[in-house]
Design an enzyme around this catalytic site. Structure first.
Site, short mmCIF file in Angstrom:
data_model
loop_
_atom_site.label_atom_id
_atom_site.label_comp_id
_atom_site.label_asym_id
_atom_site.label_seq_id
_atom_site.Cartn_x
_atom_site.Cartn_y
_atom_site.Cartn_z
N HIS A 172 7.07 -1.86 5.29
CA HIS A 172 6.61 -2.24 3.94
C HIS A 172 5.46 -3.25 4.06
CE1 HIS A 172 6.75 -4.10 -0.01
NE2 HIS A 172 7.87 -3.52 -0.37
N GLU A 275 2.62 1.36 2.17
CA GLU A 275 3.84 1.36 2.97
C GLU A 275 4.08 2.71 3.63
OE1 GLU A 275 6.92 -0.07 0.31
OE2 GLU A 275 5.41 -1.12 -0.86
C1 BG6 Z 1 8.08 -1.78 -3.25
C2 BG6 Z 1 8.75 -1.11 -4.43
O1 BG6 Z 1 8.23 -0.98 -2.12
O2 BG6 Z 1 8.70 -3.05 -3.01
C3 BG6 Z 1 8.67 -2.01 -5.64
O3 BG6 Z 1 8.12 0.15 -4.67
C4 BG6 Z 1 9.27 -3.37 -5.33
O4 BG6 Z 1 9.34 -1.40 -6.74
C5 BG6 Z 1 8.58 -3.94 -4.09
O5 BG6 Z 1 9.13 -4.23 -6.42
C6 BG6 Z 1 9.11 -5.30 -3.66
O6 BG6 Z 1 10.47 -5.24 -3.44
P1 BG6 Z 1 11.29 -6.57 -3.07
O7 BG6 Z 1 12.72 -6.14 -2.99
O8 BG6 Z 1 10.77 -7.05 -1.76
O9 BG6 Z 1 11.00 -7.54 -4.18
#
Ligand code: BG6
Length: 302
Positions: A172, A275
């Site tokens: 990510h 990602e």
């Molecule tokens: C992304 C998602 O991969 O991660 C989003 O598509 C999400 O919807 C973002 O808000 C961040 O996620 P987190 O759990 O790290 O706040």
């Protein structure tokens, strides 16, 4: 939750430091990270979550974005760098978002310097009583990180149990950009996507991705490389990937950012997530004794 105590910095340095190239330090709250400096690049990799926090090839501005309000605490996800989302990507009702390995302490398995001057790290995680309470499967997960003028991550899932594993996953990555409004993502023209902001309604990309508001899309199927054109910083970041059927593009923009305690005001303007993912409907199945790898490599042209 992770009840493991972080390893002692002195012990880590005795066993895994590379003189003049890699040493371990505290990234906050007693959490260790590898701090890497070579003629090719600098990088930081935290043991919690096996999370790459920083990477900067020599002569280039930081490539990864880390929130100015990021929190370093045991069991808390860190906003920025490259969180590893596994064994599920996205929300799972009652169990939270993006799996549990991003907040667990991984073990350091290996460090080395190769003849090209690249640093290699390998971090691993296996099932235990706590992971089985969350996801009742036997596994060995390994992240290999190669730090040089390019950055490569390879996440390998080994099924050490007797039942097939089904999972979704993501590397990510938060990229640092000069100005999100002057940033475009190329490589997804013609690709179908599910728009999370429209209840995952299907849509199709036409041309490059531009950013004019909150963006949260799962592009699938796609195995294509992407290029982030960071016009403000006059550079292009190329992302190549292996073992991945989906690419997620995310920026929270103004209103969503306000709901996130670990985003500093205006932080969204300097970041974009592109990602490397396997997400529904392309779920990964790993048979007993088999393995699956998800990989990504970044390079920068200025
Ligand atoms: C992304 C998602 O991969 O991660 C989003 O598509 C999400 O919807 C973002 O808000 C961040 O996620 P987190 O759990 O790290 O706040």
């Amino acid at each position: 939750m992770n009840h493991a105590m972080p390893p002692d910095l002195a012990a880590l340095n005795t066993r895994f430091a590379i003189p003049g190239r890699l040493r371990f330090m505290d990234c906050g709250a007693g959490l260790p990270m590898a701090d890497i400096h070579t003629p090719l690049a600098t990088a930081r990799v935290a043991l919690q979550g096996a999370q790459v926090l920083a990477w900067r090839p020599d002569g280039v501005a930081p490539v990864l974005w880390l929130s100015g309000a990021a929190v370093f605490a045991p069991g808390k996800a860190v906003r920025g760098g490259i969180p590893v989302c596994w064994p599920w990507f996205g929300d799972r009702p009652g169990q939270g978002q993006h799996g549990f390995v991003r907040t667990r302490l991984w073990e350091l398995r290996h460090t080395s310097l190769d003849v090209h001057g690249q640093v290699h790290l390998s971090l691993g995680l296996q099932d235990d009583v706590a992971t089985r309470a969350l996801w009742d499967h036997a596994f060995d997960l390994e992240l290999r990180v190669t730090v040089g003028t390019t950055l490569t991550l390879q996440l390998t899932t080994r099924n050490t149990g007797t039942q097939a594993l089904t999972l979704t996953e993501a590397l990510h990555t938060y990229f640092s950009v000069g100005d999100i409004r002057q940033t475009t993502v190329h490589g997804l023209d013609g690709t179908r996507y599910l728009d999370k902001l429209q209840g995952f309604a299907p849509s199709q990309q036409h041309g490059p991705v531009h950013f004019t508001g909150e963006t949260d899309r799962v592009y699938t199927p796609t195995t294509a490389d992407c290029v982030i054109d960071d016009a403000d910083q006059k550079r292009r970041i190329t992302l190549a990937k292996t073992g991945s059927q989906a690419t997620v593009v995310w920026n929270p923009w103004v209103d969503k950012e306000k709901t996130m305690a670990d985003m500093a005001p205006g932080g969204y303007q300097r970041m974009v997530c592109v990602e490397t993912v396997n997400a529904a409907p392309h779920v990964i199945t790993v048979a007993p004794g088999a393995q699956h790898s998800l990989g990504t490599t970044f390079s920068v042209a200025v």
